[in-house]
Design a protein around this motif. Sequence first.
Motif, PDB file in Angstrom:
ATOM      1  N   ALA A   1       0.825  -1.214   0.000  1.00 13.51           N
ATOM      2  CA  ALA A   1       0.000   0.000   0.000  1.00 13.51           C
ATOM      3  C   ALA A   1       0.855   1.258   0.000  1.00 13.51           C
ATOM      4  O   ALA A   1       0.420   2.315  -0.456  1.00 13.51           O
ATOM      5  N   ASN A   2       2.095   1.185   0.514  1.00 15.97           N
ATOM      6  CA  ASN A   2       2.963   2.352   0.598  1.00 15.97           C
ATOM      7  C   ASN A   2       4.291   2.184  -0.123  1.00 15.97           C
ATOM      8  O   ASN A   2       5.121   3.088  -0.103  1.00 15.97           O
TER       9      ASN A   2
ATOM     10  N   PHE B   1      -5.456   2.265   1.999  1.00 12.08           N
ATOM     11  CA  PHE B   1      -4.962   3.073   0.891  1.00 12.08           C
ATOM     12  C   PHE B   1      -6.117   3.436  -0.030  1.00 12.08           C
ATOM     13  O   PHE B   1      -6.746   2.572  -0.637  1.00 12.08           O
ATOM     14  N   LEU B   2      -6.401   4.726  -0.121  1.00  7.43           N
ATOM     15  CA  LEU B   2      -7.391   5.253  -1.058  1.00  7.43           C
ATOM     16  C   LEU B   2      -6.829   6.569  -1.597  1.00  7.43           C
ATOM     17  O   LEU B   2      -6.671   7.531  -0.840  1.00  7.43           O
ATOM     18  N   GLU B   3      -6.512   6.609  -2.883  1.00  4.57           N
ATOM     19  CA  GLU B   3      -5.920   7.813  -3.464  1.00  4.57           C
ATOM     20  C   GLU B   3      -6.562   8.131  -4.808  1.00  4.57           C
ATOM     21  O   GLU B   3      -6.866   7.236  -5.603  1.00  4.57           O
TER      22      GLU B   3
ATOM     23  N   LYS C   1      -6.854   1.683  -4.904  1.00  2.00           N
ATOM     24  CA  LYS C   1      -6.845   1.033  -3.597  1.00  2.00           C
ATOM     25  C   LYS C   1      -5.498   0.376  -3.304  1.00  2.00           C
ATOM     26  O   LYS C   1      -5.292  -0.174  -2.219  1.00  2.00           O
ATOM     27  N   LYS C   2      -4.579   0.452  -4.277  1.00  2.00           N
ATOM     28  CA  LYS C   2      -3.218  -0.057  -4.108  1.00  2.00           C
ATOM     29  C   LYS C   2      -2.259   0.928  -4.764  1.00  2.00           C
ATOM     30  O   LYS C   2      -2.576   1.513  -5.801  1.00  2.00           O
TER      31      LYS C   2
ATOM     32  N   GLU D   1     -11.779  12.513   1.003  1.00  2.00           N
ATOM     33  CA  GLU D   1     -11.888  12.482   2.465  1.00  2.00           C
ATOM     34  C   GLU D   1     -13.155  11.762   2.903  1.00  2.00           C
ATOM     35  O   GLU D   1     -13.157  11.014   3.885  1.00  2.00           O
ATOM     36  N   ALA D   2     -14.253  11.985   2.146  1.00  2.00           N
ATOM     37  CA  ALA D   2     -15.510  11.304   2.469  1.00  2.00           C
ATOM     38  C   ALA D   2     -15.375   9.792   2.287  1.00  2.00           C
ATOM     39  O   ALA D   2     -15.897   9.004   3.092  1.00  2.00           O
ATOM     40  N   LEU D   3     -14.672   9.372   1.238  1.00  2.00           N
ATOM     41  CA  LEU D   3     -14.465   7.945   1.012  1.00  2.00           C
ATOM     42  C   LEU D   3     -13.647   7.317   2.142  1.00  2.00           C
ATOM     43  O   LEU D   3     -13.926   6.201   2.576  1.00  2.00           O
ATOM     44  N   ARG D   4     -12.622   8.036   2.597  1.00  2.00           N
ATOM     45  CA  ARG D   4     -11.811   7.508   3.695  1.00  2.00           C
ATOM     46  C   ARG D   4     -12.625   7.415   4.977  1.00  2.00           C
ATOM     47  O   ARG D   4     -12.426   6.505   5.776  1.00  2.00           O
TER      48      ARG D   4
END
Length: 317
Positions: free
Chosen positions: A20-21, A139-141, A158-159, A128-131
Motif C-alpha cells: 500500500a505504501n 490506501f485510497l488515493e 486502492k493499491k 476524504e468522504a471515502l476515507r
Amino acid sequence: MKLEENNTQLKVRFIEITDANEGQRLDNFLIKLLKGVPKSRIYRIIRKGEVRINKGRCDAKRKLQLGDMVRVPPIRVSAEKQLISAPAYLVSSLKRDILFEDDAILVINKPSGFAVHGGTGISSGVIEALRELRPESHFLELVHRLDRDTSGCLIIAKKRSALRSLHEYFRGSGVRKNYLALLQGRWERQKLVVDQPLLKNVSHGGERMVKISSAGKASQTLFRRLSLFHDATLVEASPYTGRTHQIRVHAAWLGHAIIGDERYGAKEVNKNFRQRGYKRLFLHAHKLQFAHPVTGESLQIIAPLPGELQALLDKEV
C-alpha cells in the motif's frame, strides 16, 4: 482556549511497509500518517534522525521499499486538526453511486458540487468522504481529478501499484475519456477537433482563469454533435489532453459555452436556463475506457446522467 491533545501517539512505533505504501516518499508517508502535525516539524524529526528506516538515518525523499521498517518517534497530534466530517449527502451519494470496485480500484459516479479533495476553504472533499466511509481501507488515493461542478466517472486507487500504473495511463494515451456536455445555442457542425493551447492561472477581475494562448500548453478536444435542440446542442467531448478546464474553454472558443458555466459562459443564457429550473454546469464524465492496472482486462465504465441533467434533456426534446 486550551487545546485537547490526542495521546494515542506517545510511543515509538515501528511500521512495516506493505504494498500500500511501497514506492512512496518518506515525507509524504509521514505527512499522511501524522495528520495535523506541521510539515516543518515532520521534516525536522527526519533531519534529526528521530525517524529511521531499518535502524538507519534517512532522507525525506527516500522511496519506501516493501518490507522496510520505519521508526516513528512519539509525537502529539492536536485534536483541532482531526478530519472534519464530510456532508451526509456526499457520504450517502458515494454509497449508492459505486460503478465498479475490486481489490485494486474503485470507480464512482461523482456528484456535482463537491471538490474531489479538501483544500483552501474546503474542509472535506470526495476522497476524504471515502476515507471516512471506508476506515478499514489502508490506501485510497485519487487517480485523476474532476472540476467541482462536473459529475461522472472518477477513479480511486486502492493499491499504490495500481495508482502508479493508472498515472502512466493518464500521462500517455492509455485512457479514453468521453464527456457529455450541453452547449449554449445551436452548433451546426457534426464534429470538430479543437486544437488550441491553454494557459492557466490568468487573473481576470480577481478570478483565476484558463485562456487560449500561444504561451500555453498544447490541448486538443474532439467535439461530436449528438442532438440539436431549439437553443442548445448536446455533444460528446473527448479530450486528447488533460488540461485544467479544457473542455469548458474549448467549448467557449467554439462560440457555444457549456450551459451553466458561470466562468466561461454567457450570463444571460445561464440566467435563462436557471429560470427554467436548471442550476448546474452541464458537464458529465460519461465514459472511461482503459486496461485494468493489475489484470490487463479491458474495462469500459459508464456513469449514467444524473437525474437533473436527464430531466433537462427530456424537456428539450
